[in-house]
Every structure is written in C-alpha cells, then in structure tokens.
Design a protein around this motif. Structure first.
Motif, PDB file in Angstrom:
ATOM      1  N   GLU A 185      51.391  40.878  39.157  1.00 19.33           N
ATOM      2  CA  GLU A 185      50.549  40.531  40.305  1.00 19.33           C
ATOM      3  C   GLU A 185      49.165  40.087  39.848  1.00 19.33           C
ATOM      4  O   GLU A 185      48.618  39.088  40.349  1.00 19.33           O
ATOM      5  CB  GLU A 185      50.435  41.741  41.238  1.00 19.33           C
ATOM      6  N   LYS A 186      48.606  40.796  38.874  1.00 19.79           N
ATOM      7  CA  LYS A 186      47.280  40.442  38.362  1.00 19.79           C
ATOM      8  C   LYS A 186      47.316  39.081  37.678  1.00 19.79           C
ATOM      9  O   LYS A 186      46.399  38.258  37.862  1.00 19.79           O
ATOM     10  CB  LYS A 186      46.811  41.529  37.392  1.00 19.79           C
ATOM     11  N   TRP A 187      48.354  38.828  36.877  1.00 21.69           N
ATOM     12  CA  TRP A 187      48.468  37.538  36.173  1.00 21.69           C
ATOM     13  C   TRP A 187      48.645  36.388  37.154  1.00 21.69           C
ATOM     14  O   TRP A 187      48.027  35.331  37.005  1.00 21.69           O
ATOM     15  CB  TRP A 187      49.646  37.605  35.208  1.00 21.69           C
ATOM     16  N   LYS A 235      52.589  45.458  38.405  1.00 20.57           N
ATOM     17  CA  LYS A 235      51.149  45.369  38.626  1.00 20.57           C
ATOM     18  C   LYS A 235      50.527  44.301  37.729  1.00 20.57           C
ATOM     19  O   LYS A 235      49.654  43.537  38.165  1.00 20.57           O
ATOM     20  CB  LYS A 235      50.502  46.724  38.369  1.00 20.57           C
ATOM     21  N   LYS A 236      50.981  44.241  36.476  1.00 17.92           N
ATOM     22  CA  LYS A 236      50.472  43.212  35.569  1.00 17.92           C
ATOM     23  C   LYS A 236      50.883  41.816  36.042  1.00 17.92           C
ATOM     24  O   LYS A 236      50.103  40.859  35.922  1.00 17.92           O
ATOM     25  CB  LYS A 236      50.994  43.450  34.155  1.00 17.92           C
ATOM     26  N   LYS A 262      47.749  36.253  40.349  1.00 17.84           N
ATOM     27  CA  LYS A 262      46.520  36.031  41.122  1.00 17.84           C
ATOM     28  C   LYS A 262      45.448  35.350  40.268  1.00 17.84           C
ATOM     29  O   LYS A 262      44.727  34.467  40.750  1.00 17.84           O
ATOM     30  CB  LYS A 262      45.994  37.356  41.671  1.00 17.84           C
ATOM     31  N   GLY A 263      45.335  35.753  38.994  1.00 18.20           N
ATOM     32  CA  GLY A 263      44.353  35.126  38.123  1.00 18.20           C
ATOM     33  C   GLY A 263      44.660  33.662  37.878  1.00 18.20           C
ATOM     34  O   GLY A 263      43.761  32.803  37.939  1.00 18.20           O
ATOM     35  N   TYR A 306      53.686  40.300  47.241  1.00 17.62           N
ATOM     36  CA  TYR A 306      54.004  40.726  45.881  1.00 17.62           C
ATOM     37  C   TYR A 306      55.019  41.868  45.860  1.00 17.62           C
ATOM     38  O   TYR A 306      54.857  42.854  45.151  1.00 17.62           O
ATOM     39  CB  TYR A 306      52.739  41.137  45.124  1.00 17.62           C
TER      40      TYR A 306
END
Length: 279
Positions: free
Chosen positions: A84-86, A81-82, A88-89, A160
């Motif tokens: 995917e967030k990184w 999850k981290k 995308k950011g 992802y």
C-alpha cells in the motif's frame, strides 16, 4: 496424482494450502519489483493452489487451529502494508508529473507560437502543417495528462483490500503510467512543432538536429530507466492469469491412465504408497 498430492499433510497438520499461505524467502519475492506486485503474486499463487485442493481442505485447520486463509493474512500483513505504501508513493509522484504537464500545456494552447493577427485575432501560422501538429499534440498532452491525474487519484483513494491487489490496483497503475507516457510524448512533440514554427525562416542559425533530438533524448531516457518496472507492472496487470499456467501439462494425463489399475502398472508399489490416507 494431483488429487492424491493435494491431500497430503505434514506432522504439524498442514496441508498444501497451509504451506502455500506462508511468506516465501526474500529471493523469491524479489522476482518482481515493488511490494504491491509481490503481494499480487502471492495472492495469485495462493489461489492457484486453492483450485486443486478439495473443498474440505480449504477450510481445514492444522494442529494450531489455523486455516490456510488465516495463515496467509497473518504472514502477509506486513507485505500488504508495504504494498500500500509503495503503490501510494508511486501514484503520488506520477500524479505530480502529470499535473505539471497539464499546467504547462494548458496555457500553451492560448499562447500559440508566432502570435495572433492583430486585426482578426487568428493565429498567424494557422494554415501551416506544423501549427496543426502543435495544436493536436498540445490537446493530446492536455487530455492524457488530465486522465493520468484522475487515474492516479483513484489509486490513492483505493480501499487496498487483498482483492484490489490482484487486478484493480495493477491495472490502474498501468493505465496511469500509459497515459502519462503518452502525455510526455505529446508535450515534447508540441515543443518540436513550435520550434519549427518559430525558426522555420531561420533554420541555418538553429540546427535541425538539436530540435529533433530534444524530444528523443528524454523519451529514450524515460523508457530505459523505467523499463524493468514498466514490464513488471504491465505483465502483472494484463497477463497475471498466465503467470502460473504450466507449459508442460504435467497433470493433464489421459483419462484411461487415471484409473487405479493403470496407475499401479505404471508406478508399481510406489502408487500404493502415494494413495495412503492423509491422517
């Protein structure tokens, strides 16, 4: 030796693949920057251990009834999850920069420096070398900034899954960063060419060093400030298959050394202990 080591199990019924599926300590994860690249490294490590395991041990359960794959998915759920967030950011911010470059260089192609001839509509500096450099650089910046936007858009819309973290996402991110860097260089080169066109008759009043330094300084800062991240991304994207390849060839012994007789002669009683059953 490799086959025997791969069949060992501990008191909890975990084999080597069960242990490789566990999440390592933070200092081990932080070898590479970015949660997405850390997830890729963990996937590669798990696959490398899986290659040397017997097929029956890959789906074997421990005393808690967990297979190696189940342990890996559970222990790496938060890291995924981290990641995917990184990802995308990073793609979001880079796409914003690429879109700004495309917004700037697109109208610059139609408002050429020096203006156009009022009678013919042809640019005044059309026959000069600096005008050719300006137009080519502007076209390259437009092409690669648009490509960068499309690449980062594909990163944002990716599924992802675990397999995407191995090659697809790092390669797309590396491709997007590469096209973004080319567009930045081309945009600054177009600015330099336009500056020489405008001030070519008044060079004493405008120091040439300032015009030349204008693109050099931001490009150098961009490369120096992002060097570590770029190195990790490009290494993970294009040479990830070599990350866990041994340089010492520890397990590639000659065939005649792999017989039980030769192994016992070399290791004595230790060899008898090594080939004990795994149950």
């Amino acid at each position: 030796m490799k086959t025997n080591l791969a069949t060992y199990i501990d008191k909890e019924g975990n084999n080597m693949l069960h242990l490789a599926a566990e999440l390592p300590s933070p200092n081990r994860l932080n070898i590479v920057s970015g949660a997405a690249l850390q997830m890729q490294r963990e996937m590669l490590w798990f696959q490398e251990i899986k290659k040397i395991m017997p097929n029956s041990y890959v789906i074997e359960t421990n005393k808690k009834g967990q297979t190696p794959k189940e342990i890996f998915m559970k222990s790496h759920e938060d890291l995924q999850k981290k990641g995917e967030k990184w990802m995308k950011g990073t793609a979001n911010y880079c796409m914003l920069v690429a879109a700004l470059i495309a917004t700037v260089v697109f109208p610059a192609a139609f408002t050429v420096p020096g203006g156009n001839n009022q009678d013919t509509g042809i640019p005044i500096f059309l026959e000069t070398n600096w005008f050719r450099i300006f137009f080519i650089s502007d076209a390259v910046a437009m092409l690669f900034s648009s490509s960068s936007v499309l690449v980062f858009l594909s990163v944002l819309t990716s599924r992802y899954t675990e397999k995407d973290f191995i090659k697809t996402l790092p390669q797309r991110l590396a491709l997007g960063l590469g096209t973004l860097l080319i567009s930045i260089v081309a945009m600054l080169l177009a600015f330099t060419a336009a500056s020489f066109l405008v001030f070519q008759c008044k060079t004493p009043s405008v120091p040439i060093g300032i015009i030349v330094a204008a693109p050099v300084i931001p490009i150098s800062l961009f490369v120096m400030l992002h060097y570590a991240l770029w190195f990790d991304i490009f290494r993970s994207a294009f040479i990830s298959n070599l990350l866990f390849r041994s340089q010492h060839k520890l397990f590639e012994a000659r065939k005649e050394w792999q017989s039980p007789v030769c192994m016992q002669l070399r290791f004595g009683t230790k060899f008898k202990q090594m080939i004990r059953p795994s149950v």
